[in-house]
Design a protein around this motif. Sequence first.
Motif, PDB file in Angstrom:
ATOM      1  N   GLN A 177       6.489  18.592   5.770  1.00  0.00           N
ATOM      2  CA  GLN A 177       7.086  17.686   4.806  1.00  0.00           C
ATOM      3  C   GLN A 177       6.013  16.744   4.285  1.00  0.00           C
ATOM      4  O   GLN A 177       4.972  16.555   4.911  1.00  0.00           O
ATOM      5  N   GLU A 178       6.280  16.195   3.129  1.00  0.00           N
ATOM      6  CA  GLU A 178       5.440  15.145   2.585  1.00  0.00           C
ATOM      7  C   GLU A 178       6.326  13.932   2.435  1.00  0.00           C
ATOM      8  O   GLU A 178       7.470  14.028   1.989  1.00  0.00           O
ATOM      9  N   ILE A 179       5.803  12.798   2.846  1.00  0.00           N
ATOM     10  CA  ILE A 179       6.573  11.570   2.780  1.00  0.00           C
ATOM     11  C   ILE A 179       5.719  10.507   2.101  1.00  0.00           C
ATOM     12  O   ILE A 179       4.501  10.462   2.292  1.00  0.00           O
ATOM     13  N   VAL A 231       9.798   5.693   0.493  1.00  0.00           N
ATOM     14  CA  VAL A 231      10.129   5.665  -0.930  1.00  0.00           C
ATOM     15  C   VAL A 231      10.220   7.062  -1.544  1.00  0.00           C
ATOM     16  O   VAL A 231      10.570   7.201  -2.708  1.00  0.00           O
ATOM     17  N   GLY A 232       9.929   8.098  -0.754  1.00  0.00           N
ATOM     18  CA  GLY A 232      10.058   9.456  -1.256  1.00  0.00           C
ATOM     19  C   GLY A 232       9.800  10.481  -0.180  1.00  0.00           C
ATOM     20  O   GLY A 232       9.084  10.216   0.784  1.00  0.00           O
ATOM     21  N   LYS A 233      10.425  11.646  -0.333  1.00  0.00           N
ATOM     22  CA  LYS A 233      10.257  12.748   0.615  1.00  0.00           C
ATOM     23  C   LYS A 233      10.301  14.066  -0.136  1.00  0.00           C
ATOM     24  O   LYS A 233      11.048  14.201  -1.105  1.00  0.00           O
ATOM     25  N   ALA A 234       9.520  15.013   0.344  1.00  0.00           N
ATOM     26  CA  ALA A 234       9.595  16.394  -0.136  1.00  0.00           C
ATOM     27  C   ALA A 234       9.550  17.276   1.100  1.00  0.00           C
ATOM     28  O   ALA A 234       8.615  17.181   1.895  1.00  0.00           O
ATOM     29  N   ALA A 235      10.567  18.094   1.263  1.00  0.00           N
ATOM     30  CA  ALA A 235      10.689  18.904   2.469  1.00  0.00           C
ATOM     31  C   ALA A 235      10.335  20.354   2.193  1.00  0.00           C
ATOM     32  O   ALA A 235      10.716  20.905   1.163  1.00  0.00           O
ATOM     33  N   GLY A 236       9.617  20.939   3.126  1.00  0.00           N
ATOM     34  CA  GLY A 236       9.313  22.355   3.073  1.00  0.00           C
ATOM     35  C   GLY A 236       9.850  23.030   4.314  1.00  0.00           C
ATOM     36  O   GLY A 236      10.545  22.417   5.125  1.00  0.00           O
ATOM     37  N   ASP A 237       9.519  24.289   4.472  1.00  0.00           N
ATOM     38  CA  ASP A 237       9.992  25.049   5.622  1.00  0.00           C
ATOM     39  C   ASP A 237       9.394  24.530   6.924  1.00  0.00           C
ATOM     40  O   ASP A 237      10.096  24.339   7.902  1.00  0.00           O
ATOM     41  N   GLN A 238       8.088  24.299   6.929  1.00  0.00           N
ATOM     42  CA  GLN A 238       7.416  23.888   8.156  1.00  0.00           C
ATOM     43  C   GLN A 238       6.766  22.518   8.062  1.00  0.00           C
ATOM     44  O   GLN A 238       6.346  21.965   9.070  1.00  0.00           O
ATOM     45  N   VAL A 284       0.857  -1.185   0.000  1.00  0.00           N
ATOM     46  CA  VAL A 284       0.000   0.000   0.000  1.00  0.00           C
ATOM     47  C   VAL A 284       0.893   1.233   0.000  1.00  0.00           C
ATOM     48  O   VAL A 284       1.832   1.326   0.796  1.00  0.00           O
ATOM     49  N   THR A 285       0.594   2.177  -0.885  1.00  0.00           N
ATOM     50  CA  THR A 285       1.308   3.444  -0.916  1.00  0.00           C
ATOM     51  C   THR A 285       0.578   4.446  -0.034  1.00  0.00           C
ATOM     52  O   THR A 285      -0.621   4.641  -0.184  1.00  0.00           O
ATOM     53  N   VAL A 286       1.325   5.061   0.886  1.00  0.00           N
ATOM     54  CA  VAL A 286       0.777   6.058   1.798  1.00  0.00           C
ATOM     55  C   VAL A 286       1.525   7.361   1.593  1.00  0.00           C
ATOM     56  O   VAL A 286       2.756   7.394   1.667  1.00  0.00           O
ATOM     57  N   ASP A 287       0.793   8.434   1.317  1.00  0.00           N
ATOM     58  CA  ASP A 287       1.364   9.775   1.285  1.00  0.00           C
ATOM     59  C   ASP A 287       0.885  10.489   2.531  1.00  0.00           C
ATOM     60  O   ASP A 287      -0.324  10.513   2.811  1.00  0.00           O
TER      61      ASP A 287
END
Length: 137
Positions: free
Chosen positions: A128-130, A119-126, A92-95
């Motif tokens: 993040q999305e994983i 399997v992936g990350k996107a970082a912001g200032d405050q 199962v893919t979880v965002d």
Amino acid sequence: MEGTTVNSSDQSHAHEPAAHQERGDIVVSLSDCGPADARAVFDVLSSLFVSDRSAEDVPADGNGPRPTVWTANVDVTEDKGTAGPATLTAPVTVDAQGGYWAVDRLRTRLADAFSVNVVGKAAGDQEQEIRLELRSH
């Protein structure tokens, strides 16, 4: 100070606590899975944390050519309990999107019930999305 310009908006936040570290709200989206596996993940989330998704809200396949994505808002601030191993028929893919502390807590607690692979990350200032891939232990 000579030659130094300070923006007043920069000063207004200098001593405030980082609100994103205090908040435990996360938006969780499931994809690439069937309704039974989505239900298994939501059941684990509901046993661990407060969620806006009720037990009666059973995932169902959508109609149409586009993939189905199920979502929930989860508050990981307080633990509701524990979760034992859960069974999935397929990965199962979880965002998950939220503050750094909250997303890390979600990932750590999901590892009680599933094998969790980042399997992936996107970082912001405050925030993040994983992207996680969950499998049965």
